[in-house]
Design an enzyme around this catalytic site. Structure first.
Site: not given
Length: 338
Positions: A18-19, A22
């Site tokens: 997820h990170e 980003h």
């Protein structure tokens, strides 16, 4: 120990991806990323590479990217998030959830291409046991066939639960077939919530798949799960269905239980949890990615930046909401365990 390792693996994997979503899109958009962190709390390991500090923290229940200039109160430059175009900010914020969906597809594909399609068998063959539960205590093994329960013949898996009803806390005589030999085992079932259990899992029939079939089925399954989760979430919000929420404690317990079935089931659970994380993060609530996306869209449509004080109040409301929800689901998880 298994529960702890399974929890760290599942949370670590889905949070990292997820990170990473980003992080990669922020870098590609020319933004300044000051820190890429997995976990919260005190730093365990940190490495400075270029302008970015990479760290692993002691609580593996989340992560974050510290991108420069997320709010107008910070020192801003041409690489600040706040000064980037709306479409760039939209891509960076939505990338976390998109990467979670991609992770699910990759996991399902990997399972499909290595194991094939798993279909639950209706035969009364034990496919796995939970350590410390009645069946394991009675020395039953994976591959055993349950022939009868208290003189009631068992020919299908769903007949097991039917004949266990009302036997919690009482000795039950089971005839077991192992390697062509039959023997009798005495088991004392347990009552867990609304069901009587002995701690066994069914076996699965495997069907080999080609690479193209594996890709197609992985995408289809991910789309189906996304649709099912959104539908279930909507029904829960509208009151059409009673929803059961689980926090880190409940998810950790599930991860530990599933890990005892094997690594493949744990991977499948990680894929489902990854999809869940992606959907939850896209909800239009403050602090969540969905809340940021709403702000970005509003600013793009009105061509005006929201005042710094308004952003602060929105973030504060989001923090209060998330803390309240965290305390609520964690309390429910603990009560269920007692």
């Amino acid at each position: 120990m298994i529960t702890a390792l399974a929890t760290i693996f599942v949370f670590g994997l889905i949070v990292f991806i997820h990170e990473l979503g980003h992080f990669i899109t922020a870098k590609l958009s020319g933004m300044q990323v000051d820190e890429f962190a997995i976990g919260f709390g005190p730093v365990l390991v940190k490495v400075q590479y270029g302008e970015t500090l990479y760290s692993i923290r002691c609580i593996p229940l989340g992560g974050f990217n510290r991108i420069a200039g997320m709010t107008p109160d910070e020192d801003l430059n041409e690489r600040s998030f706040y000064n980037k175009k709306a479409y760039q900010k939209f891509i960076v914020i939505s990338a976390g959830a998109i990467f979670n969906f991609i992770l699910a597809i990759v996991i399902f594909f990997s399972i499909n291409v290595t194991v094939g399609t798993l279909t639950m068998s209706d035969k009364p063959i034990i496919g796995g046991l939970v350590r410390g539960e009645p069946a394991a205590v009675a020395n039953l093994q994976e591959g055993d066939t349950i022939v009868s329960i208290d003189n009631h013949p068992i020919t299908k898996w769903n007949e097991i639960s039917t004949h266990l009803q009302g036997t919690a806390g009482h000795a039950v005589a089971m005839v077991i077939s192992r390697d062509g030999n039959e023997f009798e085992a005495t088991i004392v079932p347990k009552q867990e919530q609304d069901a009587v259990r002995i701690g066994v899992y069914p076996s699965y029939d495997k069907t080999p798949l080609s690479i193209s079939e594996s890709i197609t089925k992985a995408i289809d399954r991910t789309v189906l799960v996304i649709h099912s989760m959104i539908d279930g979430l909507w029904n829960m919000i509208t009151g059409a269905e009673k929803g059961e929420l689980s926090g880190p404690v409940g998810i950790s317990q599930m991860a530990g239980s599933i890990a005892q079935q094997g690594f493949i089931p744990l991977l499948a659970f990680a894929a489902l949890l990854s999809i869940n994380l992606g959907i939850i993060n896209l909800l239009p609530l403050p602090v969540l990615d969905g809340g940021h996306l709403v702000i970005i869209l509003v600013e793009a449509l009105t061509r005006r930046k929201l005042p710094a004080k308004a952003l602060m109040y929105i973030q504060m409301a989001g923090v209060v909401l998330m803390i309240t929800l965290f305390v609520y689901v964690t309390t429910k998880d603990i009560i269920r365990l007692l």
